[in-house]
Design a protein around this motif. Sequence first.
Motif, PDB file in Angstrom:
ATOM      1  N   ARG A  35       0.809  -1.225   0.000  1.00  0.00           N
ATOM      2  CA  ARG A  35       0.000   0.000   0.000  1.00  0.00           C
ATOM      3  C   ARG A  35       0.841   1.275   0.000  1.00  0.00           C
ATOM      4  NH1 ARG A  35      -3.846   0.884   5.051  1.00  0.00           N
ATOM      5  NH2 ARG A  35      -1.884   0.252   5.962  1.00  0.00           N
ATOM      6  N   TYR A  36       1.913   1.312   0.776  1.00  0.00           N
ATOM      7  CA  TYR A  36       2.760   2.504   0.864  1.00  0.00           C
ATOM      8  C   TYR A  36       4.094   2.343   0.137  1.00  0.00           C
ATOM      9  CZ  TYR A  36      -0.400   4.165   4.522  1.00  0.00           C
ATOM     10  OH  TYR A  36      -1.497   4.591   5.216  1.00  0.00           O
ATOM     11  N   VAL A  37       4.230   1.283  -0.644  1.00  0.00           N
ATOM     12  CA  VAL A  37       5.514   1.005  -1.297  1.00  0.00           C
ATOM     13  C   VAL A  37       5.449   1.300  -2.797  1.00  0.00           C
ATOM     14  CG1 VAL A  37       7.257  -0.766  -1.761  1.00  0.00           C
ATOM     15  CG2 VAL A  37       6.038  -0.755   0.429  1.00  0.00           C
ATOM     16  N   ALA A  38       4.523   0.630  -3.451  1.00  0.00           N
ATOM     17  CA  ALA A  38       4.423   0.733  -4.913  1.00  0.00           C
ATOM     18  C   ALA A  38       3.163   0.010  -5.353  1.00  0.00           C
ATOM     19  CB  ALA A  38       5.641   0.097  -5.574  1.00  0.00           C
ATOM     20  N   ASP A  39       2.836   0.158  -6.626  1.00  0.00           N
ATOM     21  CA  ASP A  39       1.775  -0.671  -7.191  1.00  0.00           C
ATOM     22  C   ASP A  39       2.219  -2.122  -7.075  1.00  0.00           C
ATOM     23  OD1 ASP A  39       0.246   1.546  -7.947  1.00  0.00           O
ATOM     24  OD2 ASP A  39       1.180   1.649  -9.927  1.00  0.00           O
ATOM     25  N   VAL A  40       1.270  -3.028  -6.889  1.00  0.00           N
ATOM     26  CA  VAL A  40       1.614  -4.446  -6.810  1.00  0.00           C
ATOM     27  C   VAL A  40       2.208  -4.850  -8.162  1.00  0.00           C
ATOM     28  CG1 VAL A  40       0.705  -6.784  -6.546  1.00  0.00           C
ATOM     29  CG2 VAL A  40      -0.137  -4.951  -5.075  1.00  0.00           C
ATOM     30  N   PRO A  41       3.445  -5.340  -8.148  1.00  0.00           N
ATOM     31  CA  PRO A  41       4.110  -5.683  -9.416  1.00  0.00           C
ATOM     32  C   PRO A  41       3.576  -6.992 -10.004  1.00  0.00           C
ATOM     33  CG  PRO A  41       5.555  -6.124  -7.553  1.00  0.00           C
ATOM     34  CD  PRO A  41       4.305  -5.516  -6.989  1.00  0.00           C
ATOM     35  N   SER A  42       3.865  -7.185 -11.275  1.00  0.00           N
ATOM     36  CA  SER A  42       3.510  -8.440 -11.936  1.00  0.00           C
ATOM     37  C   SER A  42       4.413  -9.555 -11.406  1.00  0.00           C
ATOM     38  CB  SER A  42       3.681  -8.315 -13.451  1.00  0.00           C
ATOM     39  OG  SER A  42       5.069  -8.222 -13.773  1.00  0.00           O
ATOM     40  N   TYR A  43       4.006 -10.782 -11.662  1.00  0.00           N
ATOM     41  CA  TYR A  43       4.808 -11.934 -11.249  1.00  0.00           C
ATOM     42  C   TYR A  43       6.207 -11.849 -11.865  1.00  0.00           C
ATOM     43  CZ  TYR A  43       5.974 -16.786 -10.194  1.00  0.00           C
ATOM     44  OH  TYR A  43       6.577 -17.920  -9.719  1.00  0.00           O
ATOM     45  N   ALA A  44       6.281 -11.466 -13.136  1.00  0.00           N
ATOM     46  CA  ALA A  44       7.578 -11.357 -13.818  1.00  0.00           C
ATOM     47  C   ALA A  44       8.448 -10.276 -13.174  1.00  0.00           C
ATOM     48  CB  ALA A  44       7.369 -11.061 -15.306  1.00  0.00           C
ATOM     49  N   GLN A  45       7.841  -9.149 -12.785  1.00  0.00           N
ATOM     50  CA  GLN A  45       8.599  -8.084 -12.128  1.00  0.00           C
ATOM     51  C   GLN A  45       9.103  -8.536 -10.758  1.00  0.00           C
ATOM     52  OE1 GLN A  45       5.383  -5.237 -12.390  1.00  0.00           O
ATOM     53  NE2 GLN A  45       6.551  -3.949 -13.817  1.00  0.00           N
ATOM     54  N   ILE A  46       8.273  -9.270 -10.032  1.00  0.00           N
ATOM     55  CA  ILE A  46       8.696  -9.787  -8.725  1.00  0.00           C
ATOM     56  C   ILE A  46       9.878 -10.733  -8.900  1.00  0.00           C
ATOM     57  CG2 ILE A  46       8.023 -11.146  -6.704  1.00  0.00           C
ATOM     58  CD1 ILE A  46       5.110 -10.158  -7.228  1.00  0.00           C
ATOM     59  N   LYS A  47       9.780 -11.617  -9.878  1.00  0.00           N
ATOM     60  CA  LYS A  47      10.860 -12.582 -10.138  1.00  0.00           C
ATOM     61  C   LYS A  47      12.158 -11.847 -10.493  1.00  0.00           C
ATOM     62  CE  LYS A  47      12.236 -16.867 -10.791  1.00  0.00           C
ATOM     63  NZ  LYS A  47      12.464 -17.731  -9.645  1.00  0.00           N
ATOM     64  N   GLU A  48      12.061 -10.817 -11.308  1.00  0.00           N
ATOM     65  CA  GLU A  48      13.244 -10.034 -11.692  1.00  0.00           C
ATOM     66  C   GLU A  48      13.875  -9.355 -10.473  1.00  0.00           C
ATOM     67  OE1 GLU A  48      14.058  -6.033 -14.292  1.00  0.00           O
ATOM     68  OE2 GLU A  48      12.697  -7.519 -15.164  1.00  0.00           O
ATOM     69  N   ARG A  49      13.045  -8.749  -9.604  1.00  0.00           N
ATOM     70  CA  ARG A  49      13.554  -8.111  -8.382  1.00  0.00           C
ATOM     71  C   ARG A  49      14.217  -9.134  -7.464  1.00  0.00           C
ATOM     72  NH1 ARG A  49       8.356  -4.249  -7.030  1.00  0.00           N
ATOM     73  NH2 ARG A  49       8.588  -2.980  -8.899  1.00  0.00           N
ATOM     74  N   PHE A  50      13.561 -10.276  -7.329  1.00  0.00           N
ATOM     75  CA  PHE A  50      14.091 -11.329  -6.466  1.00  0.00           C
ATOM     76  C   PHE A  50      15.468 -11.778  -6.950  1.00  0.00           C
ATOM     77  CE2 PHE A  50      14.454 -15.892  -5.367  1.00  0.00           C
ATOM     78  CZ  PHE A  50      14.419 -15.787  -3.985  1.00  0.00           C
ATOM     79  N   GLU A  51      15.564 -12.089  -8.231  1.00  0.00           N
ATOM     80  CA  GLU A  51      16.836 -12.574  -8.796  1.00  0.00           C
ATOM     81  C   GLU A  51      17.946 -11.534  -8.593  1.00  0.00           C
ATOM     82  OE1 GLU A  51      17.470 -15.598  -9.975  1.00  0.00           O
ATOM     83  OE2 GLU A  51      15.399 -16.279  -9.801  1.00  0.00           O
ATOM     84  N   ALA A  52      17.613 -10.267  -8.746  1.00  0.00           N
ATOM     85  CA  ALA A  52      18.622  -9.206  -8.589  1.00  0.00           C
ATOM     86  C   ALA A  52      19.054  -9.040  -7.138  1.00  0.00           C
ATOM     87  CB  ALA A  52      18.067  -7.889  -9.114  1.00  0.00           C
ATOM     88  N   ARG A  53      18.212  -9.472  -6.186  1.00  0.00           N
ATOM     89  CA  ARG A  53      18.498  -9.263  -4.771  1.00  0.00           C
ATOM     90  C   ARG A  53      19.019 -10.502  -4.048  1.00  0.00           C
ATOM     91  NH1 ARG A  53      15.254  -5.493  -6.576  1.00  0.00           N
ATOM     92  NH2 ARG A  53      14.992  -3.501  -5.504  1.00  0.00           N
ATOM     93  N   LEU A  54      19.151 -11.601  -4.748  1.00  0.00           N
ATOM     94  CA  LEU A  54      19.691 -12.809  -4.126  1.00  0.00           C
ATOM     95  C   LEU A  54      21.089 -12.544  -3.587  1.00  0.00           C
ATOM     96  CD1 LEU A  54      18.551 -15.555  -6.649  1.00  0.00           C
ATOM     97  CD2 LEU A  54      17.808 -15.306  -4.260  1.00  0.00           C
ATOM     98  N   ALA A  55      21.400 -13.140  -2.440  1.00  0.00           N
ATOM     99  CA  ALA A  55      22.714 -12.942  -1.818  1.00  0.00           C
ATOM    100  C   ALA A  55      23.829 -13.325  -2.778  1.00  0.00           C
ATOM    101  CB  ALA A  55      22.811 -13.742  -0.527  1.00  0.00           C
TER     102      ALA A  55
END
Length: 171
Positions: A35-55
């Motif tokens: 709600r206070y962060v951003a529009d809910v992203p698409s599944y593909a956008q979430i996957k892209e963010r996740f992959e970029a943030r992996l340790a």
Amino acid sequence: MPLASFKSPRLEHQPLRQAHWPLFVALHQNQEVMRYVADVPSYAQIKERFEARLASQATADSWHIWAIINEDGQEIGVTGFLPQERQGAELGFLLLPEYQGRGYGQESLQALLTHGERRFAIAQYRATVTAGNLASRALLLKCGFIQLASARNGYCIDGVEVEDWLFQLSL
């Protein structure tokens, strides 16, 4: 420098890895969390963010993210920071709604600040909070941050331009 786990009295913070994918998706698809962060992203956008943030993908200039695990072994959120110039970092955190209001946010944030200072020599943190997010504002103030300013930068959530509150903590 590889990311390492760190603990606080009730929480363990694990470097983000593939096993945390269900938590990451749950956080980013939850309307209340976003709600206070951003529009809910698409599944593909979430996957892209996740992959970029992996340790395993962490570099000196990328987000350093940890999954937050409570004393019952439940994955409850994520926290982390983006290193910036002059020993500074922008930080962020997301907690599942059912774990908010239990002191986990404050405990996790204090542990992150200590870990960042000790392991990465971070001396100054910044945080941006969407105006109206009183819980995050209160958490930052409890942890010693000061509110520097409010700003509009053209960022929109659900098609509405939002105001940001800017915070800083110098150690």
